[in-house]
Design an enzyme around this catalytic site. Structure first.
Site, PDB file in Angstrom:
ATOM      1  N   HIS A 461       0.829  -1.212   0.000  1.00  0.00           N
ATOM      2  CA  HIS A 461       0.000   0.000   0.000  1.00  0.00           C
ATOM      3  C   HIS A 461       0.862   1.261   0.000  1.00  0.00           C
ATOM      4  O   HIS A 461       0.676   2.153  -0.841  1.00  0.00           O
ATOM      5  CB  HIS A 461      -0.924   0.000   1.217  1.00  0.00           C
ATOM      6  CG  HIS A 461      -1.772   1.225   1.329  1.00  0.00           C
ATOM      7  ND1 HIS A 461      -3.054   1.282   0.841  1.00  0.00           N
ATOM      8  CD2 HIS A 461      -1.520   2.460   1.842  1.00  0.00           C
ATOM      9  CE1 HIS A 461      -3.557   2.495   1.057  1.00  0.00           C
ATOM     10  NE2 HIS A 461      -2.632   3.223   1.668  1.00  0.00           N
ATOM     11  N   GLU A 462       1.776   1.348   0.959  1.00  0.00           N
ATOM     12  CA  GLU A 462       2.578   2.570   1.067  1.00  0.00           C
ATOM     13  C   GLU A 462       3.519   2.729  -0.122  1.00  0.00           C
ATOM     14  O   GLU A 462       3.747   3.848  -0.595  1.00  0.00           O
ATOM     15  CB  GLU A 462       3.361   2.583   2.390  1.00  0.00           C
ATOM     16  CG  GLU A 462       2.488   2.604   3.632  1.00  0.00           C
ATOM     17  CD  GLU A 462       1.532   3.790   3.680  1.00  0.00           C
ATOM     18  OE1 GLU A 462       1.773   4.803   2.993  1.00  0.00           O
ATOM     19  OE2 GLU A 462       0.525   3.694   4.408  1.00  0.00           O
ATOM     20  N   HIS A 465       1.734   4.440  -2.854  1.00  0.00           N
ATOM     21  CA  HIS A 465       1.769   5.899  -2.792  1.00  0.00           C
ATOM     22  C   HIS A 465       3.076   6.437  -3.383  1.00  0.00           C
ATOM     23  O   HIS A 465       3.091   7.456  -4.079  1.00  0.00           O
ATOM     24  CB  HIS A 465       1.649   6.374  -1.342  1.00  0.00           C
ATOM     25  CG  HIS A 465       0.272   6.298  -0.776  1.00  0.00           C
ATOM     26  ND1 HIS A 465      -0.825   6.837  -1.412  1.00  0.00           N
ATOM     27  CD2 HIS A 465      -0.200   5.757   0.385  1.00  0.00           C
ATOM     28  CE1 HIS A 465      -1.913   6.636  -0.664  1.00  0.00           C
ATOM     29  NE2 HIS A 465      -1.549   5.979   0.420  1.00  0.00           N
ATOM     30  N   HIS A 468       2.783   6.382  -7.046  1.00  0.00           N
ATOM     31  CA  HIS A 468       1.911   7.474  -7.497  1.00  0.00           C
ATOM     32  C   HIS A 468       2.745   8.748  -7.647  1.00  0.00           C
ATOM     33  O   HIS A 468       2.641   9.481  -8.636  1.00  0.00           O
ATOM     34  CB  HIS A 468       0.787   7.682  -6.482  1.00  0.00           C
ATOM     35  CG  HIS A 468      -0.369   8.482  -6.988  1.00  0.00           C
ATOM     36  ND1 HIS A 468      -1.560   8.585  -6.309  1.00  0.00           N
ATOM     37  CD2 HIS A 468      -0.537   9.237  -8.096  1.00  0.00           C
ATOM     38  CE1 HIS A 468      -2.399   9.355  -6.981  1.00  0.00           C
ATOM     39  NE2 HIS A 468      -1.792   9.773  -8.077  1.00  0.00           N
ATOM     40  N   GLU A 490      -6.308   7.599  -1.655  1.00  0.00           N
ATOM     41  CA  GLU A 490      -5.993   6.245  -1.192  1.00  0.00           C
ATOM     42  C   GLU A 490      -6.331   5.169  -2.227  1.00  0.00           C
ATOM     43  O   GLU A 490      -5.792   4.063  -2.175  1.00  0.00           O
ATOM     44  CB  GLU A 490      -6.745   5.941   0.110  1.00  0.00           C
ATOM     45  CG  GLU A 490      -6.331   6.794   1.296  1.00  0.00           C
ATOM     46  CD  GLU A 490      -4.881   6.598   1.694  1.00  0.00           C
ATOM     47  OE1 GLU A 490      -4.347   5.491   1.489  1.00  0.00           O
ATOM     48  OE2 GLU A 490      -4.269   7.553   2.205  1.00  0.00           O
ATOM     49  N   TYR A 602     -10.984   6.680   3.407  1.00  0.00           N
ATOM     50  CA  TYR A 602     -10.399   5.344   3.272  1.00  0.00           C
ATOM     51  C   TYR A 602     -11.422   4.354   2.734  1.00  0.00           C
ATOM     52  O   TYR A 602     -11.135   3.578   1.824  1.00  0.00           O
ATOM     53  CB  TYR A 602      -9.843   4.866   4.615  1.00  0.00           C
ATOM     54  CG  TYR A 602      -8.495   5.453   4.958  1.00  0.00           C
ATOM     55  CD1 TYR A 602      -7.337   4.954   4.379  1.00  0.00           C
ATOM     56  CD2 TYR A 602      -8.380   6.515   5.853  1.00  0.00           C
ATOM     57  CE1 TYR A 602      -6.093   5.492   4.689  1.00  0.00           C
ATOM     58  CE2 TYR A 602      -7.148   7.062   6.166  1.00  0.00           C
ATOM     59  CZ  TYR A 602      -6.009   6.547   5.581  1.00  0.00           C
ATOM     60  OH  TYR A 602      -4.782   7.094   5.876  1.00  0.00           O
TER      61      TYR A 602
END
Length: 668
Positions: A461-462, A465, A468, A490, A602
């Site tokens: 997940h992180e 980011h 992105h 998110e 979220y």
């Protein structure tokens, strides 16, 4: 805007350098704004007013990012404090800049006189957002109200920084005997420090995540879990007053600006647009999840009743407490799905997961990563990677990985966008830099760092980011990467979590840290089947956070007893009450860290992430390069230069729908 390969950032900083830098940044911008404010209105144009401000922000973004990031990772408390002070000064200065009536007068003239159809789409958006920022900062207010708003905003900045500092510096230590740690694995015990207390060797357990979560999940003694839960939920009592003052001030500011409440002010510029729409979404989802959550709670209660009976204790009117939540969730996975987290993590060493994950991101997104060693870092554990486009071999930027806990470090897992991508004055392109900061279990003398599956998901997940940030390319820094609507930001990372549930993907980077064997099919199958284990209670817990956040930010007067409200809503919505005599809201970092009236995002964005994955990747192939290319260029590449809804429609070919999300939870 061809990116130019740039050197890695310099982290050899001193306290004095940080102070000199932030003061220079303030002086440069003040000088520019003074010049713009002095322009005759007849000379005020997009090129003479809006562009110079945006260009300066582009030019100074890297220095701003570096000196304000240090507080989260440096081992030097003096440097952390200097970084915190710098951020406080810069944020306060930005508040002043955004509330300058003389500058707004010029910007307003430009806004009214400019034919936006003659600007590029991103420039038109820049003008629109710049003007809106001033209006949302109260520049249309009478002078006395504007002065009051300015005072409120400065105080809110101080409160936010102090709240975060208290959380970063707080770390409670508890001492446990080996017997009190029954159920904890040997590698966990081996990584603990010890202290001698009255001739008895005791183990030091902190409230940092690598200690907190395993103990709450695995310790068989309820009293041991309770001590940890109480300690974790009663940190930073001083933050209660800080939070409640901030909530009241936010409400006052919203009223001054003509909004009924702070949530209405915040959501105006998000996808949801209104608190009513966000609340309706959350309440509808709560109604769908409540029966499932209740049945799961009944299962928890049954397990606890059996445990108490085995211990010879009364087993009537059993209450599932907050310190039971993770423990019995793990028991459900073990008993109902035959999932053993401790067995699974033996196959997911940090090195294997990192190598496998980077390979997946390179394949799906068409990238190439090259690790760079022997360069300036803020800590020896931080790793630096270059990012290149896999097809054209064009340089795209850098990212850092800083994955293990240490004293004074940021205590959660997050992506920090240190330098946004943007076009510089000489027409070169400043490439982005991001850091993933996390707190996974450190290696021990006998074992490498081993990740539980939920930690693998967090890692994906992180790092999503980070991707992105690295895959975005915008002209203006303010629109780069994750600078999207908060209730959309998110979704891209949540979508990438789905790779953690794909059997072929997991096999690709699973390897027993001792035998080197891949994860057994039976163990992997059990893990995949457990994806929706306790989905009701898990999502009700997320709903609670979102509803608590919106509730405190829709109070008519802003006055709220956060501890009392937290206890009431936690029990009512999540079905599980917090530990007694605690104040968990004091550790709710999101509500003071930019997600105020936005935590609902979220779950809101989960709808979009599920639609993207199931409607495109699941059908076309999770490793399909063309689908990955569409995702990279239609979702990640524009950053915040377009509305999130438009990006979704480009990628999906239609408006998004909630159906895939509900199906992913087994609700339809």
């Amino acid at each position: 805007m061809a990116p130019t390969q740039q050197s890695p950032l310099n982290w050899d900083l001193t306290k004095d350098q940080i102070e000199v830098t932030y003061k220079r940044l303030i002086n440069e911008k003040k000088t520019l704004l003074d010049t713009i404010a002095a322009l005759p209105l007849t000379e005020a144009t997009f090129d003479s007013v809006v562009l110079p401000i945006a260009r300066l922000d582009n030019e100074t973004a890297a220095e701003f990012g570096v000196i304000t990031f240090v507080q989260h990772v440096s081992t030097d408390k003096e440097l952390r404090d200097a970084s915190t002070d710098a951020e406080k000064a810069l944020v306060e200065f930005e508040i002043e800049c955004g509330m300058r009536e003389d500058v707004f007068k010029v910007v307003d003239t430009v806004y009214k006189a400019t034919d936006q159809s003659k600007l590029s789409p991103e420039d038109a958006r820049l003008l629109e957002k710049t003007h809106l920022d001033f209006r949302r900062n109260g520049l249309a207010l009478p002078k006395d109200q504007l002065a009051e708003l300015r005072t409120i905003k400065k105080r809110l900045s101080e409160l936010s920084i102090q709240f975060s500092r208290n959380l970063n510096e707080a770390d409670v230590e508890l001492l446990y005997t080996r017997e009190e740690l029954d159920g904890m694995p040997d590698d966990f015990i081996a990584g603990l420090k010890t202290k001698d207390e009255d001739g008895v060797t005791k183990y030091v357990i902190t409230t940092q995540y690598p200690d907190l979560f395993p103990l709450l999940t695995l310790a068989t003694r309820e009293e041991s879990r309770k001590r940890m839960a109480v300690a974790g939920e009663s940190k930073c009592k001083e933050n209660v007053a800080i939070l409640e003052e901030a909530i009241e001030l936010r409400q006052k500011a919203a009223k001054l600006l003509g909004y009924p409440n702070h949530a209405a002010f915040v959501l105006e510029v998000k996808m949801a647009k209104t608190p009513e729409k966000a609340l309706s979404f959350l309440k509808d989802l709560r109604n769908r999840l409540a029966p499932l959550g209740q049945s799961e709670l009944d299962q928890f209660r049954k397990y606890k009743q059996e445990d108490l009976a085995r211990q010879g204790q009364a087993a009537t009117n059993v209450v599932v407490e907050s310190w039971d939540y993770r423990y019995y969730m793990n028991k459900v996975k073990e008993r109902e799905y035959n999932v053993d987290d401790e067995a699974i993590k033996q196959y997911f060493s940090m090195d294997n997961v990192t190598t496998g994950m980077l390979s997946i991101y390179q394949t799906v997104l068409g990238l190439k990563f090259v690790e760079k060693k022997g360069v300036s870092q803020w800590h020896e554990e931080a790793r630096l990677f270059e990012v290149w486009d896999g097809a054209s071999d064009t340089f795209m930027g850098h990212f850092y990985l800083d994955l293990y806990p240490r004293k004074g470090k940021y205590g959660h897992a997050a992506c920090f966008p240190i330098r946004p991508g943007s076009q510089l004055s000489d027409d070169t392109y400043s490439t982005p830099v991001a850091a993933m900061v996390a707190n996974f279990s450190k290696p021990t003398p006998n074992t490498p760092s081993l990740l539980k599956h939920d930690e693998v998901v967090t890692y994906f997940h992180e790092l999503g980011h980070v991707m992105h940030h690295l895959c975005s390319q915008t002209r203006w820094a303010r629109f780069h990467g994750t600078s999207t609507e908060n209730d959309f930001v998110e979704a891209p990372s949540q979508m990438l979590e789905n790779w953690c549930w794909e059997p072929k993907v997991l096999r690709g980077f699973s390897s027993h840290y001792q035998t080197k064997e891949p994860i057994p099919d039976a163990l992997l199958d059990s893990l995949i089947k457990s994806k929706n284990a306790c989905a009701g209670l898990f999502n009700l817990r997320q709903l609670f956070f979102g509803l608590f956040d919106l509730t405190v930010h829709t109070q008519a007067d802003g006055k709220v007893d956060t501890t009392k409200l937290w206890r009431q809503m936690r029990q009512d919505i999540s079905l599980i009450q917090p530990a007694p005599n605690t104040w968990p809201a004091a550790s709710f970092g999101h509500i003071m860290g930019g997600y105020d009236a936005g935590y609902y995002g979220y779950l809101w964005s989960q709808v979009f992430s599920a639609d993207m994955f199931y409607s495109r990747f699941r059908k076309e192939g999770v490793m399909d390069p063309q689908t990955g290319k569409d995702y990279r260029f239609k979702i990640l590449h524009p950053g915040g230069s377009r509305d999130g809804g438009d990006l979704l429609r480009d990628f999906l070919g239609r408006d998004p729908t909630i159906d895939p999300f509900l199906k992913s939870l087994g609700l339809e």
